[in-house]
Design an enzyme around this catalytic site. Structure first.
Site, short mmCIF file in Angstrom:
data_model
loop_
_atom_site.label_atom_id
_atom_site.label_comp_id
_atom_site.label_asym_id
_atom_site.label_seq_id
_atom_site.Cartn_x
_atom_site.Cartn_y
_atom_site.Cartn_z
N GLY A 74 80.90 9.78 90.47
CA GLY A 74 79.79 8.98 90.95
C GLY A 74 80.24 7.98 92.01
O GLY A 74 79.53 7.71 92.99
N THR A 75 81.42 7.42 91.82
CA THR A 75 81.96 6.45 92.76
C THR A 75 82.10 7.07 94.15
O THR A 75 81.68 6.47 95.15
CB THR A 75 83.32 5.93 92.25
OG1 THR A 75 83.13 5.32 90.97
CG2 THR A 75 83.93 4.91 93.20
N ASN A 153 73.21 0.03 84.73
CA ASN A 153 74.03 0.51 83.62
C ASN A 153 74.22 -0.53 82.52
O ASN A 153 74.45 -0.18 81.39
CB ASN A 153 75.40 1.01 84.13
CG ASN A 153 76.06 0.04 85.07
OD1 ASN A 153 75.50 -0.34 86.09
ND2 ASN A 153 77.26 -0.41 84.72
N GLN A 181 72.69 6.71 85.95
CA GLN A 181 72.25 6.46 84.56
C GLN A 181 70.96 7.19 84.17
O GLN A 181 70.50 7.02 83.04
CB GLN A 181 72.06 4.95 84.34
CG GLN A 181 73.35 4.17 84.23
CD GLN A 181 74.17 4.56 82.99
OE1 GLN A 181 73.65 5.10 82.02
NE2 GLN A 181 75.46 4.28 83.04
N SER A 201 76.69 11.48 88.22
CA SER A 201 78.04 11.67 87.68
C SER A 201 77.93 12.46 86.38
O SER A 201 77.15 12.10 85.49
CB SER A 201 78.69 10.32 87.42
OG SER A 201 79.94 10.52 86.79
N HIS A 203 79.81 12.84 83.76
CA HIS A 203 80.20 12.33 82.44
C HIS A 203 79.18 11.40 81.83
O HIS A 203 79.32 10.96 80.68
CB HIS A 203 81.61 11.72 82.46
CG HIS A 203 81.75 10.36 83.08
ND1 HIS A 203 81.81 9.22 82.31
CD2 HIS A 203 81.86 9.96 84.36
CE1 HIS A 203 81.98 8.17 83.12
NE2 HIS A 203 82.01 8.58 84.36
N THR A 239 89.29 22.19 97.57
CA THR A 239 88.85 23.36 96.79
C THR A 239 88.00 22.90 95.62
O THR A 239 88.37 21.95 94.91
CB THR A 239 90.09 24.15 96.29
OG1 THR A 239 90.88 24.49 97.43
CG2 THR A 239 89.69 25.40 95.54
N CYS A 327 83.95 -0.59 83.12
CA CYS A 327 84.82 -0.73 84.28
C CYS A 327 85.35 -2.15 84.43
O CYS A 327 86.32 -2.38 85.14
CB CYS A 327 84.07 -0.36 85.54
SG CYS A 327 83.01 1.05 85.30
C1 LIG Z 1 79.36 5.30 85.58
C2 LIG Z 1 78.61 4.84 86.75
C3 LIG Z 1 79.10 5.05 88.06
C4 LIG Z 1 80.46 5.62 88.34
O1 LIG Z 1 80.56 6.99 88.06
P1 LIG Z 1 82.05 7.59 87.96
O2 LIG Z 1 81.82 9.07 87.88
O3 LIG Z 1 82.64 7.03 86.73
O4 LIG Z 1 82.76 7.21 89.20
C5 LIG Z 1 78.33 4.62 89.11
N1 LIG Z 1 77.14 4.04 88.92
C6 LIG Z 1 76.64 3.83 87.70
C7 LIG Z 1 75.30 3.20 87.55
C8 LIG Z 1 77.34 4.22 86.57
O5 LIG Z 1 76.85 3.99 85.36
#
Ligand SMILES: *Cc1c(COP(=O)(O)O)cnc(C)c1O
Length: 402
Positions: A74-75, A153, A181, A201, A203, A239, A327
């Site tokens: 996500g970052t 978040n 989120q 993202s 996860h 890749t 984080c």
């Molecule tokens: C977790 C999160 C991210 C970051 O995602 P990553 O895959 O961990 O880099 C960015 N924005 C929000 C709102 C998040 O909750």
């Protein structure tokens, strides 16, 4: 790890990988390990699964497959969207964002600020919501992009994305949203939202860490951030991480199938948990809007206690919750989100976030309700209750970050 049962209330930090997702990924870690860009059948066969995953994520967003780019997280998606808007519009050097963004946006914006770009961090209301008129007034002729999260978040508070996107469109400004989120919690439709860029993202939706998505609306000018081979239609070098992309596809399909259930069942569990805590534990208040928020998140302040103490005692009981965001945990500074809402540092430091999810059960909620009052009482007995001064009305224009 011991075999003790885990009571997991931190789904905004990360989520358990769904067994179905693991199942879908396994063949790509064992027999189907070819490079999807290869010309021979062994590679092309893998490439077809990449296409399928892209179609599954596109379906989740009501986007077209070619509008979906896989990234590493996500970052990276957030960084890429902002970077692209700046380099494709060299005359525009202003970024409009908010003070409560995830550090993936906040720190990147501060980094750009140091490199000479102009950034406005919009303040939020005391309930975490956004004053849309303030946003409208803050758009300038040199604004390259408006980047704001859809759902926060830490508090779950939602921003009025559709309205923001409509304003940006009428002003000819690109709009990006960090929607990390939202899958499995809200209905996602990029056509209805009207955004140019959207980040996800894996996860946060029951797939593994280390894989993200950036939606780029067709015909939007784009420059890659990770430059290399021509993968991802030339949008991101490197890749493709096939097993994880396949897992993301599977998780996207599941999120689409689950969001209504999560919006009703999980919401009911969250509401029961929150109401019971507010009722049974004195000196407890909710942080953020009650109604304009995600169905799974509850952010609560317990007057006179330090969140770190609550976390430690709950951990001994097998309960996982968080203070601030994962984080930034480990720092004693109060959450930048809560302080931007005007909470005093003391109230911010006494706040914990409980975030539920697809696998949360009634039994787990009952377990928290059984133990939390005792934990708070114990901490209050150890350090006598200090009474709070009311929340500050003035909000910092620029968040302090660690
Ligand atoms: C977790 C999160 C991210 C970051 O995602 P990553 O895959 O961990 O880099 C960015 N924005 C929000 C709102 C998040 O909750």
């Amino acid at each position: 790890m011991d075999q003790r049962k885990l009571y997991y209330f931190d789904n905004n930090a990360t989520t358990r990988v769904a067994p179905e997702v693991v199942e879908a990924m396994l063949p790509f870690l064992t027999e189907s390990w070819g490079n999807p860009s290869s010309a021979y059948g062994f590679g092309r066969g893998v490439g077809r699964h990449l296409d399928r995953a892209r179609a599954q994520v596109a379906a989740l967003l009501n986007a077209e497959p070619r509008e979906i780019t896989f990234t590493s997280c996500g970052t990276e998606s957030n960084n890429t969207a902002i970077h692209s808007a700046l380099v494709t519009q060299p005359g525009k050097r202003h970024i409009l964002t908010t003070a409560v963004e995830h550090s993936a946006t906040l720190k990147f914006s501060q980094h750009l600020q140091k490199r000479g770009y102009d950034v406005t961090f919009l303040p939020v209301e005391s309930d975490g919501t956004l004053d849309i008129h303030l946003l409208e007034k803050s758009i300038r002729p040199d604004t390259a992009i408006v980047s704001l999260m859809w759902a926060n978040n830490e508090t779950g508070v939602l921003f009025p994305l559709e309205e923001v996107a409509a304003i940006c469109r009428s002003r000819g400004v690109l709009v990006h949203t960090d929607a990390v989120q939202t899958p499995g919690k809200l209905k996602l439709d990029v056509r209805e939202l009207g955004v140019d860029f959207l980040s996800l993202s894996a996860h946060k939706l029951h797939a593994p860490k280390g894989i993200g998505v950036l939606f780029v609306k067709r015909r939007t000018k784009f420059q890659p951030y990770v430059v290399g081979g021509g993968q991802e239609l030339g949008r991101r070098g490197g890749t493709e991480n096939v097993p994880y992309i396949v897992g993301f596809g599977c998780a996207a399909e599941m999120a689409q199938g689950h969001w209504e259930e999560e919006n009703t069942r999980v919401r009911a569990l969250r509401d029961r948990l929150e109401k019971a805590i507010l009722k049974t534990i004195p000196g407890t208040v909710r942080n953020g809007s009650r109604d304009t928020r995600l169905p799974n998140t509850s952010n609560l302040a317990f007057e006179g206690v330090e969140a770190e103490g609550v976390l430690m005692l709950l951990d001994q009981l097998g309960i996982c919750v968080s203070s601030g965001s994962a984080c930034t945990t480990g720092s004693l500074d109060p959450s930048h989100v809560l302080t931007a809402m005007g909470l005093t540092p003391a109230r911010a430091r006494s706040s914990i976030r409980l975030s539920l999810g697809r696998y949360t059960t009634t039994e787990e909620v009952d377990y928290v309700l059984k133990h939390l009052p005792g934990v708070i009482a114990k901490l209050r007995a150890a350090s006598p209750l200090k009474l709070e001064v009311p929340a500050r009305a003035v909000q910092p224009a620029v968040p302090s970050l660690r």
